[in-house]
Structure formats: structure tokens, C-alpha cells
Design a protein around this motif. Structure first.
Motif, PDB file in Angstrom:
ATOM      1  N   GLU A  34     -48.752 -24.530  16.109  1.00  0.00           N
ATOM      2  CA  GLU A  34     -49.362 -24.361  17.431  1.00  0.00           C
ATOM      3  C   GLU A  34     -50.711 -25.074  17.496  1.00  0.00           C
ATOM      4  O   GLU A  34     -51.025 -25.745  18.488  1.00  0.00           O
ATOM      5  N   PHE A  35     -51.502 -24.965  16.435  1.00  0.00           N
ATOM      6  CA  PHE A  35     -52.799 -25.640  16.417  1.00  0.00           C
ATOM      7  C   PHE A  35     -52.628 -27.151  16.364  1.00  0.00           C
ATOM      8  O   PHE A  35     -53.357 -27.895  17.021  1.00  0.00           O
ATOM      9  N   TRP A  36     -51.649 -27.618  15.586  1.00  0.00           N
ATOM     10  CA  TRP A  36     -51.369 -29.050  15.541  1.00  0.00           C
ATOM     11  C   TRP A  36     -50.987 -29.565  16.927  1.00  0.00           C
ATOM     12  O   TRP A  36     -51.341 -30.674  17.309  1.00  0.00           O
ATOM     13  N   THR A  37     -50.272 -28.743  17.683  1.00  0.00           N
ATOM     14  CA  THR A  37     -49.890 -29.133  19.042  1.00  0.00           C
ATOM     15  C   THR A  37     -51.127 -29.348  19.909  1.00  0.00           C
ATOM     16  O   THR A  37     -51.186 -30.301  20.698  1.00  0.00           O
ATOM     17  N   ILE A  39     -54.175 -30.191  18.794  1.00  0.00           N
ATOM     18  CA  ILE A  39     -54.840 -31.404  18.309  1.00  0.00           C
ATOM     19  C   ILE A  39     -54.123 -32.644  18.850  1.00  0.00           C
ATOM     20  O   ILE A  39     -54.748 -33.571  19.375  1.00  0.00           O
ATOM     21  N   LEU A  40     -52.796 -32.660  18.733  1.00  0.00           N
ATOM     22  CA  LEU A  40     -52.022 -33.802  19.201  1.00  0.00           C
ATOM     23  C   LEU A  40     -52.123 -33.958  20.710  1.00  0.00           C
ATOM     24  O   LEU A  40     -52.219 -35.079  21.223  1.00  0.00           O
ATOM     25  N   GLY A  41     -52.137 -32.842  21.430  1.00  0.00           N
ATOM     26  CA  GLY A  41     -52.278 -32.895  22.885  1.00  0.00           C
ATOM     27  C   GLY A  41     -53.580 -33.544  23.298  1.00  0.00           C
ATOM     28  O   GLY A  41     -53.620 -34.360  24.236  1.00  0.00           O
ATOM     29  N   GLU A  42     -54.651 -33.216  22.588  1.00  0.00           N
ATOM     30  CA  GLU A  42     -55.957 -33.823  22.880  1.00  0.00           C
ATOM     31  C   GLU A  42     -55.910 -35.318  22.619  1.00  0.00           C
ATOM     32  O   GLU A  42     -56.386 -36.116  23.432  1.00  0.00           O
ATOM     33  N   GLU A  43     -55.315 -35.707  21.511  1.00  0.00           N
ATOM     34  CA  GLU A  43     -55.208 -37.135  21.187  1.00  0.00           C
ATOM     35  C   GLU A  43     -54.338 -37.867  22.206  1.00  0.00           C
ATOM     36  O   GLU A  43     -54.666 -38.968  22.642  1.00  0.00           O
ATOM     37  N   PHE A  44     -53.226 -37.246  22.597  1.00  0.00           N
ATOM     38  CA  PHE A  44     -52.355 -37.882  23.570  1.00  0.00           C
ATOM     39  C   PHE A  44     -53.059 -38.022  24.921  1.00  0.00           C
ATOM     40  O   PHE A  44     -52.872 -39.012  25.631  1.00  0.00           O
ATOM     41  N   GLY A  45     -53.886 -37.045  25.264  1.00  0.00           N
ATOM     42  CA  GLY A  45     -54.668 -37.147  26.497  1.00  0.00           C
ATOM     43  C   GLY A  45     -55.571 -38.370  26.480  1.00  0.00           C
ATOM     44  O   GLY A  45     -55.749 -39.040  27.510  1.00  0.00           O
ATOM     45  N   GLU A  46     -56.140 -38.683  25.316  1.00  0.00           N
ATOM     46  CA  GLU A  46     -56.976 -39.874  25.195  1.00  0.00           C
ATOM     47  C   GLU A  46     -56.141 -41.147  25.343  1.00  0.00           C
ATOM     48  O   GLU A  46     -56.603 -42.131  25.933  1.00  0.00           O
ATOM     49  N   VAL A  47     -54.914 -41.129  24.827  1.00  0.00           N
ATOM     50  CA  VAL A  47     -54.002 -42.270  25.017  1.00  0.00           C
ATOM     51  C   VAL A  47     -53.730 -42.447  26.510  1.00  0.00           C
ATOM     52  O   VAL A  47     -53.834 -43.557  27.047  1.00  0.00           O
ATOM     53  N   ALA A  48     -53.418 -41.356  27.182  1.00  0.00           N
ATOM     54  CA  ALA A  48     -53.107 -41.425  28.611  1.00  0.00           C
ATOM     55  C   ALA A  48     -54.297 -41.955  29.409  1.00  0.00           C
ATOM     56  O   ALA A  48     -54.122 -42.750  30.341  1.00  0.00           O
ATOM     57  N   ARG A  49     -55.492 -41.530  29.024  1.00  0.00           N
ATOM     58  CA  ARG A  49     -56.683 -42.006  29.724  1.00  0.00           C
ATOM     59  C   ARG A  49     -56.815 -43.518  29.606  1.00  0.00           C
ATOM     60  O   ARG A  49     -57.113 -44.213  30.589  1.00  0.00           O
ATOM     61  N   GLN A  65     -55.002 -43.376  16.263  1.00  0.00           N
ATOM     62  CA  GLN A  65     -55.488 -42.022  15.995  1.00  0.00           C
ATOM     63  C   GLN A  65     -54.394 -40.990  16.245  1.00  0.00           C
ATOM     64  O   GLN A  65     -54.212 -40.048  15.460  1.00  0.00           O
ATOM     65  N   CYS A  66     -53.664 -41.162  17.329  1.00  0.00           N
ATOM     66  CA  CYS A  66     -52.586 -40.244  17.684  1.00  0.00           C
ATOM     67  C   CYS A  66     -51.497 -40.273  16.600  1.00  0.00           C
ATOM     68  O   CYS A  66     -51.016 -39.224  16.159  1.00  0.00           O
ATOM     69  N   GLY A  67     -51.129 -41.457  16.176  1.00  0.00           N
ATOM     70  CA  GLY A  67     -50.120 -41.587  15.130  1.00  0.00           C
ATOM     71  C   GLY A  67     -50.570 -40.975  13.818  1.00  0.00           C
ATOM     72  O   GLY A  67     -49.775 -40.358  13.101  1.00  0.00           O
ATOM     73  N   ALA A  68     -51.854 -41.113  13.509  1.00  0.00           N
ATOM     74  CA  ALA A  68     -52.388 -40.535  12.274  1.00  0.00           C
ATOM     75  C   ALA A  68     -52.373 -39.009  12.343  1.00  0.00           C
ATOM     76  O   ALA A  68     -52.153 -38.341  11.325  1.00  0.00           O
ATOM     77  N   VAL A  69     -52.591 -38.453  13.530  1.00  0.00           N
ATOM     78  CA  VAL A  69     -52.487 -36.999  13.686  1.00  0.00           C
ATOM     79  C   VAL A  69     -51.039 -36.561  13.453  1.00  0.00           C
ATOM     80  O   VAL A  69     -50.795 -35.560  12.771  1.00  0.00           O
ATOM     81  N   CYS A  70     -50.084 -37.304  13.995  1.00  0.00           N
ATOM     82  CA  CYS A  70     -48.670 -36.997  13.738  1.00  0.00           C
ATOM     83  C   CYS A  70     -48.380 -37.052  12.243  1.00  0.00           C
ATOM     84  O   CYS A  70     -47.658 -36.196  11.706  1.00  0.00           O
ATOM     85  N   MET A  71     -48.927 -38.037  11.567  1.00  0.00           N
ATOM     86  CA  MET A  71     -48.742 -38.171  10.133  1.00  0.00           C
ATOM     87  C   MET A  71     -49.337 -36.964   9.397  1.00  0.00           C
ATOM     88  O   MET A  71     -48.707 -36.401   8.495  1.00  0.00           O
ATOM     89  N   ALA A  72     -50.535 -36.545   9.806  1.00  0.00           N
ATOM     90  CA  ALA A  72     -51.178 -35.390   9.175  1.00  0.00           C
ATOM     91  C   ALA A  72     -50.345 -34.129   9.374  1.00  0.00           C
ATOM     92  O   ALA A  72     -50.191 -33.317   8.452  1.00  0.00           O
ATOM     93  N   TRP A  73     -49.819 -33.961  10.577  1.00  0.00           N
ATOM     94  CA  TRP A  73     -48.981 -32.798  10.872  1.00  0.00           C
ATOM     95  C   TRP A  73     -47.727 -32.825  10.005  1.00  0.00           C
ATOM     96  O   TRP A  73     -47.333 -31.808   9.411  1.00  0.00           O
ATOM     97  N   ALA A  74     -47.098 -33.987   9.904  1.00  0.00           N
ATOM     98  CA  ALA A  74     -45.903 -34.122   9.068  1.00  0.00           C
ATOM     99  C   ALA A  74     -46.239 -33.827   7.603  1.00  0.00           C
ATOM    100  O   ALA A  74     -45.462 -33.169   6.895  1.00  0.00           O
ATOM    101  N   GLU A  75     -47.405 -34.276   7.140  1.00  0.00           N
ATOM    102  CA  GLU A  75     -47.848 -33.974   5.776  1.00  0.00           C
ATOM    103  C   GLU A  75     -47.997 -32.466   5.583  1.00  0.00           C
ATOM    104  O   GLU A  75     -47.607 -31.921   4.542  1.00  0.00           O
TER     105      GLU A  75
END
Length: 93
Positions: A34-37, A39-49, A65-75
Motif C-alpha cells: 500500500e505504501f509503495w502504491t 510512492i509510485l502514485g506520486e512519481e507517476f503524477g510527476e510523469v503526467a505533469r 525515477q518512476c521505473g526505479a521506484v517500480c524496481m525498488a518495489w519489485a526488489e
């Protein structure tokens, strides 16, 4: 430039961003999904902006940055799975 070369550049930038994130925030393997979601939502918002702003240089950086967050979550998920296997005495896959 061929596809493999481009993929290598992007992969290296993902890895460099992961190291940067870990240097800045420390190991984050303890976060819930849930917390990763969040973090990723915030990063995706920056992509959308940046899509809205039509700034491709900033968009690219935000995607890394967004992809690296996905990588961290997967880790984090992988670490949880490994810890669970160790706890149960199972062989690691």
C-alpha cells in the motif's frame, strides 16, 4: 543506434537512479505494498505533469525515477519472498 544499445542506456540509468534513491532514503524493503502504491502514485503524477507540460527532457527523467521506484518495489517483494522461504526452511529458488 540499435535497440539493444538504447535498452542498455536506459537500464544503466534505472540502476543509477536506484542507487541514488537508496543513498537518499536508505534501504526501503520494509514498506507495505500500500505504501509503495503511494510512492509510485506520486512519481507517476510527476510523469503526467511533464506530459502535460510537453517537456520531454524532464519527462524522461521522471520516467527513469518512476521505473526505479517500480524496481525498488519489485526488489522489496522479492526480498519478502526470499525471507518467507528462509523462514519456512524451503530451498531458495
Amino acid at each position: 543506434m540499435d535497440r539493444e544499445h538504447v535498452r542498455m542506456i536506459v537500464t544503466e540509468q534505472f540502476l543509477a537512479e536506484r542507487e541514488s534513491q537508496e543513498d537518499k532514503w536508505g534501504e526501503q524493503m520494509h514498506h507495505t505494498d500500500e505504501f509503495w502504491t503511494v510512492i509510485l502514485g506520486e512519481e507517476f503524477g510527476e510523469v503526467a505533469r511533464e506530459v502535460y507540460e510537453k517537456d520531454t527532457e524532464k519527462l524522461y527523467n521522471e520516467l527513469i525515477q518512476c521505473g526505479a521506484v517500480c524496481m525498488a518495489w519489485a526488489e522489496a517483494i522479492q526480498k519478502r519472498n526470499i525471507d518467507r522461504q528462509i523462514e519456512k526452511g524451503e530451498e531458495l529458488q
